[in-house]
Scaffold this motif. Sequence first.
Motif, PDB file in Angstrom:
ATOM      1  N   ALA A 258      37.390  47.912  29.910  1.00  0.00           N
ATOM      2  CA  ALA A 258      38.631  47.206  29.575  1.00  0.00           C
ATOM      3  C   ALA A 258      38.402  46.413  28.295  1.00  0.00           C
ATOM      4  CB  ALA A 258      39.024  46.278  30.716  1.00  0.00           C
ATOM      5  N   PRO A 259      39.417  46.335  27.445  1.00  0.00           N
ATOM      6  CA  PRO A 259      39.243  45.551  26.213  1.00  0.00           C
ATOM      7  C   PRO A 259      39.181  44.065  26.522  1.00  0.00           C
ATOM      8  CG  PRO A 259      41.527  46.196  26.455  1.00  0.00           C
ATOM      9  CD  PRO A 259      40.771  46.876  27.569  1.00  0.00           C
ATOM     10  N   PRO A 260      38.553  43.288  25.646  1.00  0.00           N
ATOM     11  CA  PRO A 260      38.578  41.835  25.816  1.00  0.00           C
ATOM     12  C   PRO A 260      40.027  41.341  25.849  1.00  0.00           C
ATOM     13  CG  PRO A 260      37.021  42.464  24.096  1.00  0.00           C
ATOM     14  CD  PRO A 260      37.791  43.699  24.466  1.00  0.00           C
ATOM     15  N   ALA A 261      40.245  40.229  26.540  1.00  0.00           N
ATOM     16  CA  ALA A 261      41.601  39.679  26.687  1.00  0.00           C
ATOM     17  C   ALA A 261      42.279  39.451  25.340  1.00  0.00           C
ATOM     18  CB  ALA A 261      41.550  38.380  27.488  1.00  0.00           C
ATOM     19  N   SER A 262      41.518  38.993  24.348  1.00  0.00           N
ATOM     20  CA  SER A 262      42.123  38.719  23.033  1.00  0.00           C
ATOM     21  C   SER A 262      42.646  40.002  22.381  1.00  0.00           C
ATOM     22  CB  SER A 262      41.115  38.027  22.116  1.00  0.00           C
ATOM     23  OG  SER A 262      39.992  38.869  21.880  1.00  0.00           O
ATOM     24  N   VAL A 263      41.954  41.107  22.586  1.00  0.00           N
ATOM     25  CA  VAL A 263      42.394  42.399  22.035  1.00  0.00           C
ATOM     26  C   VAL A 263      43.589  42.910  22.828  1.00  0.00           C
ATOM     27  CG1 VAL A 263      41.723  44.805  21.699  1.00  0.00           C
ATOM     28  CG2 VAL A 263      40.131  42.962  21.098  1.00  0.00           C
ATOM     29  N   ARG A 264      43.519  42.787  24.138  1.00  0.00           N
ATOM     30  CA  ARG A 264      44.624  43.233  24.983  1.00  0.00           C
ATOM     31  C   ARG A 264      45.921  42.507  24.619  1.00  0.00           C
ATOM     32  NH1 ARG A 264      45.495  46.139  29.048  1.00  0.00           N
ATOM     33  NH2 ARG A 264      47.154  45.705  30.507  1.00  0.00           N
TER      34      ARG A 264
END
Length: 143
Positions: free
Chosen positions: A125-131
């Motif tokens: 899963a992508p990091p939250a900032s990227v998501r």
Amino acid sequence: MTEPRKPIVEMPLRVRYHECDGQGIVFNANYLAYVDMAMFEVEKALFGSHQEALARGVDVVVAESNLRYRAPCRYDDELVVAVYLDHLGTTSLIIDFEITRGGDLCTEVKTRYVFVDPKTLKKAAPPASVREVYAALLPAQPD
């Protein structure tokens, strides 16, 4: 009334002679090269560069592409590749590409990308900032 989709980026390009087949039409595999180039423009627009996206702990790999050819493109045609986010999943995203010439749709491409860890290349899963960056691009859902 639904608002028209707004592209993440619109990448202009001119068809080069060597991209065409013996019939004088862009060889089919080159359309995938065009959308790949456009995805690097998306990374530039969203993160500053491909290297910066990697530094944020995210990369993507192609899991599936589907192309629909509407009209042939030829040498020296001026094309525009428009890029739209269609779907954001937990570990993947679906991107729609529209390749146009003079405003006329020539090719549609739908590609599913899987997020991977840049170091291991394993699905992650992508990091939250990227998501959050991608989530902001999702089309509005009708009420």
